[in-house]
Design a protein around this motif. Structure first.
Motif, PDB file in Angstrom:
ATOM      1  N   ASP A 266      13.162 -20.980   7.769  1.00 55.78           N
ATOM      2  CA  ASP A 266      14.294 -21.218   8.671  1.00 55.78           C
ATOM      3  C   ASP A 266      14.038 -22.435   9.567  1.00 55.78           C
ATOM      4  O   ASP A 266      14.956 -23.213   9.849  1.00 55.78           O
ATOM      5  N   VAL A 267      12.805 -22.612  10.027  1.00 62.41           N
ATOM      6  CA  VAL A 267      12.477 -23.760  10.869  1.00 62.41           C
ATOM      7  C   VAL A 267      12.609 -25.052  10.076  1.00 62.41           C
ATOM      8  O   VAL A 267      13.139 -26.062  10.564  1.00 62.41           O
ATOM      9  N   LEU A 268      12.132 -25.023   8.829  1.00 63.72           N
ATOM     10  CA  LEU A 268      12.241 -26.225   7.985  1.00 63.72           C
ATOM     11  C   LEU A 268      13.696 -26.599   7.752  1.00 63.72           C
ATOM     12  O   LEU A 268      14.064 -27.783   7.797  1.00 63.72           O
ATOM     13  N   GLU A 269      14.544 -25.611   7.522  1.00 64.97           N
ATOM     14  CA  GLU A 269      15.977 -25.885   7.327  1.00 64.97           C
ATOM     15  C   GLU A 269      16.603 -26.417   8.612  1.00 64.97           C
ATOM     16  O   GLU A 269      17.422 -27.342   8.577  1.00 64.97           O
ATOM     17  N   LEU A 270      16.205 -25.822   9.729  1.00 65.26           N
ATOM     18  CA  LEU A 270      16.741 -26.266  11.025  1.00 65.26           C
ATOM     19  C   LEU A 270      16.430 -27.737  11.262  1.00 65.26           C
ATOM     20  O   LEU A 270      17.293 -28.498  11.735  1.00 65.26           O
ATOM     21  N   LEU A 271      15.225 -28.166  10.925  1.00 64.43           N
ATOM     22  CA  LEU A 271      14.780 -29.529  11.204  1.00 64.43           C
ATOM     23  C   LEU A 271      15.245 -30.532  10.162  1.00 64.43           C
ATOM     24  O   LEU A 271      14.955 -31.727  10.300  1.00 64.43           O
ATOM     25  N   SER A 272      15.967 -30.082   9.154  1.00 67.84           N
ATOM     26  CA  SER A 272      16.374 -30.981   8.068  1.00 67.84           C
ATOM     27  C   SER A 272      17.852 -31.334   8.101  1.00 67.84           C
ATOM     28  O   SER A 272      18.289 -32.253   7.405  1.00 67.84           O
ATOM     29  N   GLU A 273      18.642 -30.638   8.903  1.00 68.21           N
ATOM     30  CA  GLU A 273      20.101 -30.834   8.903  1.00 68.21           C
ATOM     31  C   GLU A 273      20.478 -31.831   9.989  1.00 68.21           C
ATOM     32  O   GLU A 273      20.890 -31.463  11.090  1.00 68.21           O
ATOM     33  N   THR A 274      20.359 -33.111   9.699  1.00 66.99           N
ATOM     34  CA  THR A 274      20.620 -34.158  10.692  1.00 66.99           C
ATOM     35  C   THR A 274      22.092 -34.530  10.745  1.00 66.99           C
ATOM     36  O   THR A 274      22.832 -34.336   9.778  1.00 66.99           O
ATOM     37  N   SER A 275      22.488 -35.065  11.880  1.00 65.76           N
ATOM     38  CA  SER A 275      23.860 -35.547  12.045  1.00 65.76           C
ATOM     39  C   SER A 275      23.949 -36.339  13.341  1.00 65.76           C
ATOM     40  O   SER A 275      23.464 -35.897  14.382  1.00 65.76           O
ATOM     41  N   GLY A 276      24.560 -37.526  13.288  1.00 66.57           N
ATOM     42  CA  GLY A 276      24.781 -38.312  14.494  1.00 66.57           C
ATOM     43  C   GLY A 276      23.508 -38.912  15.050  1.00 66.57           C
ATOM     44  O   GLY A 276      22.524 -39.124  14.351  1.00 66.57           O
ATOM     45  N   ALA A 277      23.541 -39.173  16.369  1.00 71.63           N
ATOM     46  CA  ALA A 277      22.428 -39.829  17.054  1.00 71.63           C
ATOM     47  C   ALA A 277      21.764 -38.857  18.009  1.00 71.63           C
ATOM     48  O   ALA A 277      22.431 -38.056  18.675  1.00 71.63           O
ATOM     49  N   ALA A 278      20.435 -38.958  18.096  1.00 73.12           N
ATOM     50  CA  ALA A 278      19.689 -38.060  18.974  1.00 73.12           C
ATOM     51  C   ALA A 278      20.106 -38.237  20.430  1.00 73.12           C
ATOM     52  O   ALA A 278      20.161 -37.270  21.192  1.00 73.12           O
ATOM     53  N   GLU A 279      20.404 -39.478  20.839  1.00 73.77           N
ATOM     54  CA  GLU A 279      20.778 -39.728  22.228  1.00 73.77           C
ATOM     55  C   GLU A 279      22.031 -38.950  22.608  1.00 73.77           C
ATOM     56  O   GLU A 279      22.128 -38.398  23.719  1.00 73.77           O
ATOM     57  N   TYR A 280      22.989 -38.907  21.688  1.00 78.73           N
ATOM     58  CA  TYR A 280      24.237 -38.189  21.972  1.00 78.73           C
ATOM     59  C   TYR A 280      23.978 -36.700  22.159  1.00 78.73           C
ATOM     60  O   TYR A 280      24.435 -36.087  23.134  1.00 78.73           O
ATOM     61  N   TRP A 281      23.224 -36.111  21.228  1.00 75.84           N
ATOM     62  CA  TRP A 281      22.974 -34.674  21.313  1.00 75.84           C
ATOM     63  C   TRP A 281      22.112 -34.351  22.529  1.00 75.84           C
ATOM     64  O   TRP A 281      22.289 -33.303  23.170  1.00 75.84           O
ATOM     65  N   ALA A 282      21.191 -35.238  22.879  1.00 78.81           N
ATOM     66  CA  ALA A 282      20.352 -35.001  24.052  1.00 78.81           C
ATOM     67  C   ALA A 282      21.196 -34.976  25.331  1.00 78.81           C
ATOM     68  O   ALA A 282      20.973 -34.148  26.220  1.00 78.81           O
ATOM     69  N   GLU A 283      22.166 -35.870  25.431  1.00 76.80           N
ATOM     70  CA  GLU A 283      23.046 -35.873  26.605  1.00 76.80           C
ATOM     71  C   GLU A 283      23.871 -34.596  26.666  1.00 76.80           C
ATOM     72  O   GLU A 283      24.113 -34.054  27.746  1.00 76.80           O
ATOM     73  N   ARG A 284      24.302 -34.117  25.510  1.00 75.75           N
ATOM     74  CA  ARG A 284      25.073 -32.869  25.481  1.00 75.75           C
ATOM     75  C   ARG A 284      24.211 -31.692  25.961  1.00 75.75           C
ATOM     76  O   ARG A 284      24.682 -30.840  26.721  1.00 75.75           O
ATOM     77  N   VAL A 285      22.970 -31.660  25.523  1.00 79.62           N
ATOM     78  CA  VAL A 285      22.070 -30.585  25.955  1.00 79.62           C
ATOM     79  C   VAL A 285      21.837 -30.661  27.460  1.00 79.62           C
ATOM     80  O   VAL A 285      21.878 -29.650  28.172  1.00 79.62           O
ATOM     81  N   LEU A 286      21.613 -31.877  27.967  1.00 82.28           N
ATOM     82  CA  LEU A 286      21.371 -32.045  29.395  1.00 82.28           C
ATOM     83  C   LEU A 286      22.615 -31.695  30.209  1.00 82.28           C
ATOM     84  O   LEU A 286      22.516 -31.101  31.291  1.00 82.28           O
ATOM     85  N   GLU A 287      23.785 -32.061  29.703  1.00 82.18           N
ATOM     86  CA  GLU A 287      25.024 -31.740  30.414  1.00 82.18           C
ATOM     87  C   GLU A 287      25.186 -30.236  30.573  1.00 82.18           C
ATOM     88  O   GLU A 287      25.504 -29.734  31.666  1.00 82.18           O
ATOM     89  N   ARG A 288      24.949 -29.502  29.491  1.00 79.63           N
ATOM     90  CA  ARG A 288      25.063 -28.042  29.583  1.00 79.63           C
ATOM     91  C   ARG A 288      24.013 -27.473  30.532  1.00 79.63           C
ATOM     92  O   ARG A 288      24.285 -26.534  31.284  1.00 79.63           O
ATOM     93  N   SER A 289      22.825 -28.048  30.510  1.00 81.03           N
ATOM     94  CA  SER A 289      21.763 -27.580  31.406  1.00 81.03           C
ATOM     95  C   SER A 289      22.138 -27.830  32.858  1.00 81.03           C
ATOM     96  O   SER A 289      21.907 -26.970  33.730  1.00 81.03           O
ATOM     97  N   LEU A 290      22.698 -28.988  33.165  1.00 83.49           N
ATOM     98  CA  LEU A 290      23.102 -29.290  34.541  1.00 83.49           C
ATOM     99  C   LEU A 290      24.171 -28.310  35.018  1.00 83.49           C
ATOM    100  O   LEU A 290      24.102 -27.801  36.146  1.00 83.49           O
ATOM    101  N   LEU A 291      25.155 -28.033  34.170  1.00 86.91           N
ATOM    102  CA  LEU A 291      26.218 -27.103  34.557  1.00 86.91           C
ATOM    103  C   LEU A 291      25.667 -25.686  34.724  1.00 86.91           C
ATOM    104  O   LEU A 291      26.095 -24.953  35.622  1.00 86.91           O
ATOM    105  N   ALA A 292      24.717 -25.313  33.876  1.00 88.05           N
ATOM    106  CA  ALA A 292      24.096 -23.996  34.022  1.00 88.05           C
ATOM    107  C   ALA A 292      23.292 -23.923  35.316  1.00 88.05           C
ATOM    108  O   ALA A 292      23.274 -22.891  35.999  1.00 88.05           O
TER     109      ALA A 292
END
Length: 367
Positions: A266-292
């Protein structure tokens, strides 16, 4: 046996006794009705400081009408009649009997400043509770077009109330913080989980992008497994060693990130399904963290302000500690986006001097 009629439902409703501040309000108003000249000794409160509309109306009438001549006031009730007439314009239910009740509730008019201080303290608590509730509602409002910016503006409004309380009640040495509060956890968001998966996979495929994301921390992730994998990825990137799903899986095992409920496949599959740019997803994660973080901050402050036993000094200490966590997340958001508004300047704490005219909520900056 005679039939006993059933009581009306309204008769069964429990009568909630008024809080202690209600009696302080009665005592203060009674003191001023007896000795209007003591108004000059009272500071720090305004009509909206009172817990009931009737008390606010009586206060407004007392502070608006010219004080009577002491000798004449001792002989007749002319001034009381004028106060009642002015107060009735805003509270029609007021009666001469209630003004008499107020006077009876104050046997020590010289204690008027102490009563006012009690009212000021309770009003500060209610103001902070209201501001924290608004922050909580904003942080949870998914329909807002600029959710982060609006949430940060509400956080500034909370900080402004805290600063005002600190001016009214200057901090004292040895003040203990309020009892710890455990905010209710937010429900797990499937969209947040998926965005974290995409970030981990994309960063695994492009480990050179990880160095540009120092503002993202493991605590920003909603799943412990994802937090551990991000920590593992960051470590491998700093070592400049080979990074791919297999090397990340092995390092995660060595660091104790995996458990018996996490199949390696499951970890290998999780790490293999790429899409978009890491910077974009990182900002989304941080945005949710800030709101939380804003959500937890608001819950903590609201809990402090909801406890009648919490003193104004404790409110300041507890609220500032809670806001510090949100401030740290805000700083990281600024580094990530360079568009977040900076925190508003904090005024220097000054000695309390004279009554503020009103407790005005600061205007929000235009975004």
């Amino acid at each position: 046996m005679p039939h006993t009629p059933e009581p009306h439902p309204d008769e069964l409703a429990p009568v909630v006794p008024p809080p202690p501040v209600f009696h302080a309000e009665q005592a203060l108003l009674g003191a001023l009705l007896r000795d209007p000249h003591r108004l000059g000794d009272v500071t720090g409160i305004a009509p909206d400081s009172f817990s009931t509309a009737a008390h606010a109306a009586v206060w407004a009438a007392i502070t608006t009408l010219p004080a009577p001549d002491p000798a004449a006031h001792a002989k007749d009730t002319t001034w009381h009649t004028a106060v009642l007439a002015a107060a009735r314009e805003h509270a029609r239910g007021l009666t001469p009997a209630y003004l008499h009740t107020l006077i009876q509730h104050c046997s020590r008019p010289s204690h008027a400043p102490a009563y006012a201080r009690m009212i000021e303290a309770d009003h500060s608590r209610r103001r902070l509770k209201s501001a924290a509730g608004q922050l909580l509602r904003t942080a949870r409002d998914t329909a807002l077009p600029h959710r982060v910016q609006t949430t940060l503006a509400e956080a500034d409004a909370v900080a402004a109330v805290v600063d005002d309380i600190a001016i009214r009640f200057p901090p004292r040495a040895g003040v203990r913080p309020p009892p710890a509060v455990n905010p209710a956890p937010l429900p797990l968001d499937a969209e947040a989980v998926e965005e974290e998966r995409l970030l981990l996979a994309t960063a695994t495929a492009r480990p050179d992008t990880i160095a540009a994301l120092p503002w993202l921390l493991p605590d920003d992730f909603v799943l412990p497994l994802h937090a551990g994998l991000w920590q593992t990825l960051s470590l491998l990137a700093r070592r400049q060693g080979p990074v791919d799903p297999v090397t990340v899986l092995w390092e995660a095992q060595q660091r104790g990130v995996l458990d018996d409920r996490t199949p390696p496949r499951d970890v290998l599959e999780l790490l293999s399904e790429t899409s978009g740019a890491a910077e974009y997803w990182a900002e989304r994660v941080l945005e949710r963290s800030l709101l939380a973080t804003a959500d937890r901050t608001a819950q903590r402050i609201e809990a402090y302000a909801s406890a009648p036993a919490t003193t104004p000094f404790q409110l300041v200490v507890g609220a500032r500690r809670a806001l510090a966590d949100l401030g740290a997340a805000r700083t990281r958001w600024q580094h990530a986006t360079s568009t977040a508004p900076p925190p508003r300047p904090r005024p220097a704490t000054a000695a309390r001097a004279g009554p503020p005219t009103t407790a005005v909520r600061p205007a929000r900056a235009t975004r």
